[in-house]
Write an enzyme that holds these catalytic residues in place. Structure first.
Site, PDB file in Angstrom:
ATOM      1  N   TYR A 101      -0.975  -6.137   4.183  1.00 14.25           N
ATOM      2  CA  TYR A 101       0.012  -7.047   3.623  1.00 14.25           C
ATOM      3  C   TYR A 101       1.214  -6.261   3.126  1.00 14.25           C
ATOM      4  O   TYR A 101       1.139  -5.065   2.902  1.00 14.25           O
ATOM      5  CB  TYR A 101      -0.607  -7.835   2.455  1.00 14.25           C
ATOM      6  CG  TYR A 101      -1.809  -8.647   2.857  1.00 14.25           C
ATOM      7  CD1 TYR A 101      -1.660  -9.816   3.582  1.00 14.25           C
ATOM      8  CD2 TYR A 101      -3.096  -8.224   2.526  1.00 14.25           C
ATOM      9  CE1 TYR A 101      -2.764 -10.564   3.954  1.00 14.25           C
ATOM     10  CE2 TYR A 101      -4.211  -8.965   2.903  1.00 14.25           C
ATOM     11  CZ  TYR A 101      -4.035 -10.134   3.620  1.00 14.25           C
ATOM     12  OH  TYR A 101      -5.130 -10.858   4.007  1.00 14.25           O
ATOM     13  N   CYS A 102       2.316  -7.005   2.901  1.00 12.74           N
ATOM     14  CA  CYS A 102       3.527  -6.396   2.353  1.00 12.74           C
ATOM     15  C   CYS A 102       3.191  -5.620   1.085  1.00 12.74           C
ATOM     16  O   CYS A 102       2.462  -6.155   0.249  1.00 12.74           O
ATOM     17  CB  CYS A 102       4.541  -7.485   2.023  1.00 12.74           C
ATOM     18  SG  CYS A 102       5.974  -6.872   1.129  1.00 12.74           S
ATOM     19  N   PRO A 103       3.673  -4.425   0.874  1.00 12.21           N
ATOM     20  CA  PRO A 103       4.640  -3.731   1.721  1.00 12.21           C
ATOM     21  C   PRO A 103       4.010  -2.772   2.718  1.00 12.21           C
ATOM     22  O   PRO A 103       4.704  -1.906   3.252  1.00 12.21           O
ATOM     23  CB  PRO A 103       5.464  -2.947   0.691  1.00 12.21           C
ATOM     24  CG  PRO A 103       4.453  -2.566  -0.345  1.00 12.21           C
ATOM     25  CD  PRO A 103       3.458  -3.704  -0.393  1.00 12.21           C
TER      26      PRO A 103
END
Lengths: 84, 362
Positions: free
Chosen positions: A13-15
């Site tokens: 997932y981000c980042p």
């Protein structure tokens, strides 16, 4: 032919995906092609923005089954000013 | 973790050992208070051995290697500790040694002495630009650098220096905070408090003589005082043992918390590579999962407990107010506006932590 590096960041997932791309580009030289696989929805915004800001070239974005391929060619790194 | 296990098992059934080089149990959220002189470092540290049952074997030594084939943990004193089940809870190493440009003029607040030193620097700082930046990802407590900026704003407003001090925050990603739902509020607070934030700024080099921080994206910022989240790494012995690679994070199944490619080894807290925050609450919600699965393994039952990615964080916005965020792998946080109630809960959390949470009572 340019060297091509594939980073599989699917599931991160981000980042995570962006940081994987940043790290790989930092460690390689101009002309190298990096293909990032990301299933994170935010990557469609974050990755092109970073690529443009950091002076690299977004070669193509390919839609796949639940993820995208971001193909990036490393550009010339921007000059630093080193002044006070 | 030890307390959760010890509650489920009896001393005549199993031997439990905990290996720690110093047994200093540090309440790390307190660094945000010590850096502003609102708490003392000595109040943040307790001896782990006072918080675990006496029958647990406490080994004060440093692990040098795990022999996964023979199920042995080797220590720096030359001892070997045999295990049937192993839990890695080794945390993250503050690795300023990995940035060749790092020197003592760069401040941070990720160790007790660093937070104390930053307190002195903030106290004596009267005029100029403070830059709060991030050396590398991942790092412990993603809200912490933003909280530090917002508390600096309040600190300097209260002592009348704010008009002469500029506060700049740099974010390596495309927004101030990684989680979009929370970021909306965070960016509003930063703007309200006149804290400048630069996005897509990945620190690449710091010239401490010129007081200049340069980014991989070709930007640079001058500073008068630099506060930087230091690089974090996993521990070298994990790489030497063939458990981890690269930066030393342990490859861990995000639900079962079992170490990938290993038998009978679990990992929890900051040492893992799972896609969630490196935060105390992460470890808190992981411990019962691992404890239950180890007990099941001992009893030859299915290991069916899983971790859902649950994390809870207070997110301080000023002295006296805080947001609260609660999320898991599938549900993003819906942060409330910053409120006094969350601030007081955060302030009262340390005694609760040492008496209840660290002791496995909740």
């Amino acid at each position: 032919m340019s060297q091509k590096i594939v980073i599989d960041a699917r599931g991160a997932y981000c980042p995570g995906p962006l940081m994987e791309l940043v790290k790989t580009i930092k460690e390689n030289t101009i002309g190298t092609v990096v293909e990032l696989l990301s299933s994170d929805e935010g990557s469609i915004v974050d990755i092109p923005k970073w690529v443009e800001k950091a002076n690299h070239k977004m070669v193509e974005i390919i839609e796949d089954d639940g993820f995208r391929h971001f193909v990036v060619e490393i550009g010339e790194k921007k000059q630093r000013r080193r002044r006070r | 973790m030890v307390n959760k296990l010890a509650k489920k098992l009896k001393s005549d059934q199993v031997d439990i050992s905990i290996i720690d080089p110093h047994f200093n149990h540090v309440y790390q959220p307190g660094f945000l208070f010590t850096m502003f002189g609102r708490d003392k470092t000595r109040n943040l540290i307790k001896d782990t051995r006072d918080m675990i049952p006496k029958w647990v074997n406490a080994v004060e030594d440093k692990v040098t290697k795990v022999d996964t084939e023979n199920k042995l943990v080797h220590t720096s004193e030359g001892d070997e500790v045999k295990y049937d089940y192993l839990v890695l809870a080794t945390g993250a190493r503050i690795a300023t040694d990995t940035a060749e440009w790092w020197d003592d003029s760069i401040h941070h607040f990720y160790t007790p002495p660093a937070a104390d030193r930053l307190h002195e620097a903030l106290q004596s700082f009267n005029k100029g630009r403070i830059v709060v930046s991030i050396a590398d990802l991942p790092y412990k407590c993603p809200p912490a650098p933003i909280e530090a900026c917002m508390l600096m704003d309040d600190y300097y407003r209260k002592n009348g220096k704010r008009d002469d001090i500029e506060i700049v925050y740099t974010s390596p990603i495309n927004r101030a905070f990684s989680i979009e739902t929370t970021n909306i509020r965070v960016e509003e607070y930063l703007k309200e408090k006149n804290i400048e934030f630069k996005t897509l700024f990945n620190a690449d080099y710091v010239d401490t003589e010129e007081k200049l921080i340069e980014s991989l994206e070709g930007e640079d910022i001058d500073y008068d005082l630099l506060v930087m989240v230091p690089p974090h790494r996993g521990h070298q012995f994990l790489i030497d043992s063939g458990i981890a690679e690269g930066k030393g994070w342990v490859p861990t199944d995000k639900e079962t918390l079992e170490v990938k490619g290993q038998e009978g080894i679990w990992a929890m807290g900051d040492c893992t590579d799972i896609p969630t925050s490196k935060a105390g609450s992460t470890a808190h919600y992981q411990a019962p999962v691992i404890a239950a699965n180890i007990v099941s393994a001992i009893k030859n039952k299915p290991k069916n407990k899983t971790y859902d990615g649950h994390v809870q964080c207070f997110f301080l916005t000023e002295f006296g107010k805080s947001m609260f965020i609660d999320f898991n792998y599938s549900t993003p946080p819906k942060p409330s506006p910053s409120r006094k109630i969350w601030w007081w809960l955060k302030r009262g959390f340390k005694p609760l932590y040492f008496t209840m949470i660290a002791r496995g009572r909740v």
